[in-house]
Design a protein around this motif. Structure first.
Motif, PDB file in Angstrom:
ATOM      1  N   VAL A  91       0.836  -1.202   0.000  1.00 38.00           N
ATOM      2  CA  VAL A  91       0.000   0.000   0.000  1.00 38.00           C
ATOM      3  C   VAL A  91       0.869   1.249   0.000  1.00 38.00           C
ATOM      4  CG1 VAL A  91      -1.784   1.274   1.231  1.00 38.00           C
ATOM      5  CG2 VAL A  91      -1.853  -1.213   1.210  1.00 38.00           C
ATOM      6  N   ALA A  92       1.902   1.273   0.825  1.00 40.65           N
ATOM      7  CA  ALA A  92       2.778   2.447   0.913  1.00 40.65           C
ATOM      8  C   ALA A  92       3.462   2.727  -0.426  1.00 40.65           C
ATOM      9  CB  ALA A  92       3.814   2.247   2.007  1.00 40.65           C
ATOM     10  N   GLU A  93       3.928   1.679  -1.094  1.00 41.35           N
ATOM     11  CA  GLU A  93       4.600   1.862  -2.380  1.00 41.35           C
ATOM     12  C   GLU A  93       3.633   2.361  -3.448  1.00 41.35           C
ATOM     13  OE1 GLU A  93       6.392  -1.918  -2.985  1.00 41.35           O
ATOM     14  OE2 GLU A  93       7.997  -1.573  -1.519  1.00 41.35           O
ATOM     15  N   ARG A  94       2.394   1.868  -3.413  1.00 39.71           N
ATOM     16  CA  ARG A  94       1.392   2.349  -4.365  1.00 39.71           C
ATOM     17  C   ARG A  94       1.064   3.825  -4.118  1.00 39.71           C
ATOM     18  NH1 ARG A  94      -3.250  -2.019  -5.949  1.00 39.71           N
ATOM     19  NH2 ARG A  94      -1.986  -3.918  -5.942  1.00 39.71           N
ATOM     20  N   LEU A  95       0.983   4.188  -2.850  1.00 36.70           N
ATOM     21  CA  LEU A  95       0.734   5.588  -2.512  1.00 36.70           C
ATOM     22  C   LEU A  95       1.835   6.486  -3.079  1.00 36.70           C
ATOM     23  CD1 LEU A  95      -0.493   5.526   1.189  1.00 36.70           C
ATOM     24  CD2 LEU A  95      -1.666   6.596  -0.727  1.00 36.70           C
ATOM     25  N   LEU A  96       3.068   6.039  -2.932  1.00 35.48           N
ATOM     26  CA  LEU A  96       4.208   6.821  -3.412  1.00 35.48           C
ATOM     27  C   LEU A  96       4.147   6.992  -4.928  1.00 35.48           C
ATOM     28  CD1 LEU A  96       6.469   8.074  -1.741  1.00 35.48           C
ATOM     29  CD2 LEU A  96       7.918   6.139  -2.358  1.00 35.48           C
ATOM     30  N   GLU A  97       3.713   5.944  -5.623  1.00 42.18           N
ATOM     31  CA  GLU A  97       3.607   5.999  -7.082  1.00 42.18           C
ATOM     32  C   GLU A  97       2.504   6.951  -7.532  1.00 42.18           C
ATOM     33  OE1 GLU A  97       2.959   2.030  -8.350  1.00 42.18           O
ATOM     34  OE2 GLU A  97       4.988   1.333  -7.862  1.00 42.18           O
ATOM     35  N   LYS A  98       1.408   6.995  -6.819  1.00 38.30           N
ATOM     36  CA  LYS A  98       0.248   7.775  -7.237  1.00 38.30           C
ATOM     37  C   LYS A  98       0.316   9.244  -6.823  1.00 38.30           C
ATOM     38  CE  LYS A  98      -3.258   4.152  -7.763  1.00 38.30           C
ATOM     39  NZ  LYS A  98      -3.712   4.579  -9.104  1.00 38.30           N
ATOM     40  N   HIS A  99       1.216   9.591  -5.928  1.00 36.28           N
ATOM     41  CA  HIS A  99       1.351  10.983  -5.485  1.00 36.28           C
ATOM     42  C   HIS A  99       2.716  11.495  -5.929  1.00 36.28           C
ATOM     43  CE1 HIS A  99      -1.832   9.485  -2.829  1.00 36.28           C
ATOM     44  NE2 HIS A  99      -2.188  10.749  -2.638  1.00 36.28           N
ATOM     45  N   ASP A 100       2.730  12.239  -7.026  1.00 33.88           N
ATOM     46  CA  ASP A 100       4.013  12.676  -7.574  1.00 33.88           C
ATOM     47  C   ASP A 100       4.664  13.784  -6.760  1.00 33.88           C
ATOM     48  OD1 ASP A 100       2.270  14.699  -8.151  1.00 33.88           O
ATOM     49  OD2 ASP A 100       2.434  14.542 -10.335  1.00 33.88           O
ATOM     50  N   TYR A 101       3.963  14.323  -5.771  1.00 32.64           N
ATOM     51  CA  TYR A 101       4.523  15.397  -4.955  1.00 32.64           C
ATOM     52  C   TYR A 101       5.041  14.903  -3.606  1.00 32.64           C
ATOM     53  CZ  TYR A 101      -0.262  14.963  -3.199  1.00 32.64           C
ATOM     54  OH  TYR A 101      -1.436  14.465  -2.714  1.00 32.64           O
ATOM     55  N   THR A 102       4.943  13.610  -3.324  1.00 30.34           N
ATOM     56  CA  THR A 102       5.378  13.087  -2.027  1.00 30.34           C
ATOM     57  C   THR A 102       6.704  12.347  -2.159  1.00 30.34           C
ATOM     58  OG1 THR A 102       4.206  10.983  -2.307  1.00 30.34           O
ATOM     59  CG2 THR A 102       2.987  12.797  -1.301  1.00 30.34           C
ATOM     60  N   THR A 103       7.423  12.255  -1.051  1.00 32.01           N
ATOM     61  CA  THR A 103       8.681  11.493  -1.001  1.00 32.01           C
ATOM     62  C   THR A 103       8.602  10.344   0.000  1.00 32.01           C
ATOM     63  OG1 THR A 103       9.601  12.982   0.682  1.00 32.01           O
ATOM     64  CG2 THR A 103      10.025  13.532  -1.633  1.00 32.01           C
ATOM     65  N   THR A 104       7.570  10.342   0.864  1.00 28.53           N
ATOM     66  CA  THR A 104       7.440   9.313   1.896  1.00 28.53           C
ATOM     67  C   THR A 104       5.967   8.946   2.078  1.00 28.53           C
ATOM     68  OG1 THR A 104       9.341  10.234   3.091  1.00 28.53           O
ATOM     69  CG2 THR A 104       7.940   8.697   4.295  1.00 28.53           C
ATOM     70  N   ALA A 105       5.710   7.660   2.196  1.00 27.74           N
ATOM     71  CA  ALA A 105       4.352   7.179   2.478  1.00 27.74           C
ATOM     72  C   ALA A 105       4.429   6.150   3.596  1.00 27.74           C
ATOM     73  CB  ALA A 105       3.719   6.559   1.236  1.00 27.74           C
ATOM     74  N   THR A 106       3.511   6.255   4.551  1.00 25.13           N
ATOM     75  CA  THR A 106       3.500   5.371   5.712  1.00 25.13           C
ATOM     76  C   THR A 106       2.119   4.749   5.883  1.00 25.13           C
ATOM     77  OG1 THR A 106       5.161   6.722   6.845  1.00 25.13           O
ATOM     78  CG2 THR A 106       3.875   5.211   8.203  1.00 25.13           C
ATOM     79  N   VAL A 107       2.108   3.449   6.147  1.00 24.65           N
ATOM     80  CA  VAL A 107       0.859   2.729   6.399  1.00 24.65           C
ATOM     81  C   VAL A 107       1.001   1.979   7.717  1.00 24.65           C
ATOM     82  CG1 VAL A 107      -0.723   0.941   5.587  1.00 24.65           C
ATOM     83  CG2 VAL A 107       0.381   2.461   3.943  1.00 24.65           C
ATOM     84  N   GLU A 108       0.047   2.177   8.613  1.00 27.40           N
ATOM     85  CA  GLU A 108       0.052   1.504   9.907  1.00 27.40           C
ATOM     86  C   GLU A 108      -1.235   0.702  10.060  1.00 27.40           C
ATOM     87  OE1 GLU A 108       0.461   4.638  12.726  1.00 27.40           O
ATOM     88  OE2 GLU A 108       2.462   5.226  12.026  1.00 27.40           O
ATOM     89  N   MET A 109      -1.125  -0.481  10.644  1.00 29.42           N
ATOM     90  CA  MET A 109      -2.278  -1.356  10.813  1.00 29.42           C
ATOM     91  C   MET A 109      -2.285  -1.965  12.201  1.00 29.42           C
ATOM     92  SD  MET A 109      -3.163  -5.073   9.201  1.00 29.42           S
ATOM     93  CE  MET A 109      -2.743  -5.869  10.763  1.00 29.42           C
ATOM     94  N   GLU A 110      -3.462  -2.059  12.800  1.00 28.95           N
ATOM     95  CA  GLU A 110      -3.639  -2.796  14.047  1.00 28.95           C
ATOM     96  C   GLU A 110      -4.866  -3.683  13.915  1.00 28.95           C
ATOM     97  OE1 GLU A 110      -3.454  -1.025  17.841  1.00 28.95           O
ATOM     98  OE2 GLU A 110      -1.660   0.181  17.420  1.00 28.95           O
ATOM     99  N   ALA A 111      -4.804  -4.849  14.521  1.00 28.71           N
ATOM    100  CA  ALA A 111      -5.937  -5.767  14.501  1.00 28.71           C
ATOM    101  C   ALA A 111      -5.848  -6.682  15.709  1.00 28.71           C
ATOM    102  CB  ALA A 111      -5.947  -6.599  13.219  1.00 28.71           C
ATOM    103  N   GLU A 112      -6.999  -7.110  16.207  1.00 28.65           N
ATOM    104  CA  GLU A 112      -7.032  -8.025  17.337  1.00 28.65           C
ATOM    105  C   GLU A 112      -7.018  -9.461  16.835  1.00 28.65           C
ATOM    106  OE1 GLU A 112      -9.321  -7.613  21.416  1.00 28.65           O
ATOM    107  OE2 GLU A 112     -10.635  -8.546  19.933  1.00 28.65           O
ATOM    108  N   LEU A 113      -6.083 -10.234  17.324  1.00 32.48           N
ATOM    109  CA  LEU A 113      -5.942 -11.635  16.940  1.00 32.48           C
ATOM    110  C   LEU A 113      -6.431 -12.525  18.072  1.00 32.48           C
ATOM    111  CD1 LEU A 113      -4.762 -13.823  14.990  1.00 32.48           C
ATOM    112  CD2 LEU A 113      -2.622 -13.610  16.270  1.00 32.48           C
TER     113      LEU A 113
END
Length: 310
Positions: A91-113
Motif C-alpha cells: 500500500v505504501a509503495e502504491r501511494l508513493l507511485e500515485k502521489h508525484d509530490y510526495t517522497t514518503t508514504a506510511t501505512v500503519e495497521m492494528e488488529a485483534e488476533l
C-alpha cells in the motif's frame, strides 16, 4: 459539456510550511491472514495512511488515498497474505507511485488476533487476544521498511514489596522458633506476597525485505517477558498456578523490557544489524495512582552486543 472543478489541494497554502504526515485514520477493512494447511484467519483491521506534503501544496488528494487503500486491501481480502507487514508495504509503495509530490508514504495497521489456548493447570480450552501491530514506510530514495509486532497483556509482581514481605515472614518464623535453615528453605519454596500489576508488553521488529520474523514467536516472547501469563478462563487450579508462577518470577517493569531483549537476541539471531527492535512495558499499578513504564528502541546489532556482554 462537463464543468472543470478546481483543484484546490494543488494550490499554494497561506503559510508555506511542509508537513511530515497527512492522511486518513480509522479506516477499517477485513484482512485474511494466511496459515499453512489451515483456513485463513479473518481480521478486522484498522489502518492509518499518511504521506508527506511539500510546503508549496495546500493539501493531499484524499480521495486518491482512499482509492489506493481500497484497491490494495480488497486484493488482500481476495488473496490471503502470509505477512501483513508486506501488505502494508505494498500500500505504501502504491501511494508513493500515485502521489508525484510526495517522497514518503506510511501505512500503519492494528488488529485483534484471537488465540486458541489451554489453561495452564486444568487444561481447559479458552481463547485469548493479542493486538497485531504492522506498518511500512516507503521512500523515494531508500528501500521500503516494514514492521511487525504485537501488544499483549500479562501479570507482574513487584520484587521490592515481595522482599519486604519476606523480611516480615522471616522475622515471624524466627519468633516461632523455626531454625534459620528451615526458614531459608521455606522462603525458597513458597514465594511471598508482593503487589501485582496487569502488564502490557509491546514488541516490534522493523527491517527491509523479509526478516523472517514469526508473529507467533513475537507474541510468545512478549507474554513470557512478564512474571506470568494470564488467561481469560481460569478454574481454581489455574488461578493458583498463575498466582504462584507470578510470585516466583517477580519482575520490575525494567526487568520485563530486558527479558524481551534477551529473548529477541536468542530467538531472532538471524536479524540484520540494522533491524530496529522496539520493546515497551507498561504496568497498571495496584497500590499507586500512577503507572510504571519502561522501553528500549535499538538496532539489533547494538542490542546483541549488549545482551552478549560484548
Amino acid at each position: 459539456m462537463s464543468k472543470q472543478l478546481p483543484d484546490v489541494q494543488a494550490s499554494e497554502p497561506d503559510v508555506s510550511v511542509g508537513l511530515s504526515q497527512v492522511g486518513v485514520t480509522d479506516v477499517e477493512k477485513l484482512v485474511k491472514l494466511a496459515r499453512e494447511d489451515k483456513r485463513p484467519i479473518v481480521l478486522m483491521a484498522e489502518f492509518e495512511v499518511f504521506v508527506d506534503l511539500p510546503q508549496g501544496r495546500k493539501g493531499i488528494d484524499m480521495s486518491r488515498n482512499m482509492e489506493v487503500i481500497d484497491e490494495t486491501l480488497e486484493d488482500a481480502v481476495a488473496e490471503p497474505v502470509f505477512r501483513v507487514e508486506e501488505m502494508c508495504g505494498d500500500v505504501a509503495e502504491r501511494l508513493l507511485e500515485k502521489h508525484d509530490y510526495t517522497t514518503t508514504a506510511t501505512v500503519e495497521m492494528e488488529a485483534e488476533l484471537m488465540l486458541n489456548e489451554e489453561t495452564p493447570a486444568s487444561g481447559r480450552k479458552t481463547q485469548g487476544t493479542a493486538d497485531i501491530i504492522a506498518s511500512a514506510t516507503a521512500r523515494e530514495d531508500a528501500p521500503t521498511r516494514e514492521e511487525i509486532g504485537a501488544r499483549v497483556v500479562g501479570m507482574t509482581v513487584c520484587p521490592c514489596s515481595q522482599r519486604m514481605m519476606e523480611g516480615h515472614a522471616r522475622a515471624e518464623l524466627r519468633d516461632l522458633g523455626v531454625g534459620e535453615e528451615e526458614v531459608r528453605e521455606f522462603l525458597q519454596e513458597v514465594p511471598q506476597a508482593g503487589h501485582s500489576q496487569r502488564g502490557h508488553a509491546t514488541l516490534t521488529v522493523e527491517a527491509t525485505g523479509d526478516p523472517n520474523v514469526d508473529l507467533g514467536d513475537v507474541i510468545d516472547l512478549a507474554r513470557d517477558s512478564m512474571s506470568a501469563r494470564i488467561y481469560n478462563m481460569a478454574k481454581r487450579p489455574d488461578e493458583d498456578h498463575m498466582t504462584y508462577a507470578a510470585h516466583a518470577n517477580a519482575k520490575f517493569v525494567e526487568d520485563c523490557v530486558r527479558s524481551m531483549a534477551d529473548g529477541v537476541v536468542e530467538t531472532f539471531d538471524h536479524l540484520p544489524d540494522d533491524a530496529i527492535v522496539t520493546m515497551k512495558q507498561s504496568n497498571d499499578e495496584s497500590i499507586h495512582q500512577h503507572n510504571a513504564h519502561a522501553e528500549r528502541v535499538a538496532e539489533f546489532g547494538a542490542l546483541r552486543e549488549e545482551v552478549n556482554g560484548q
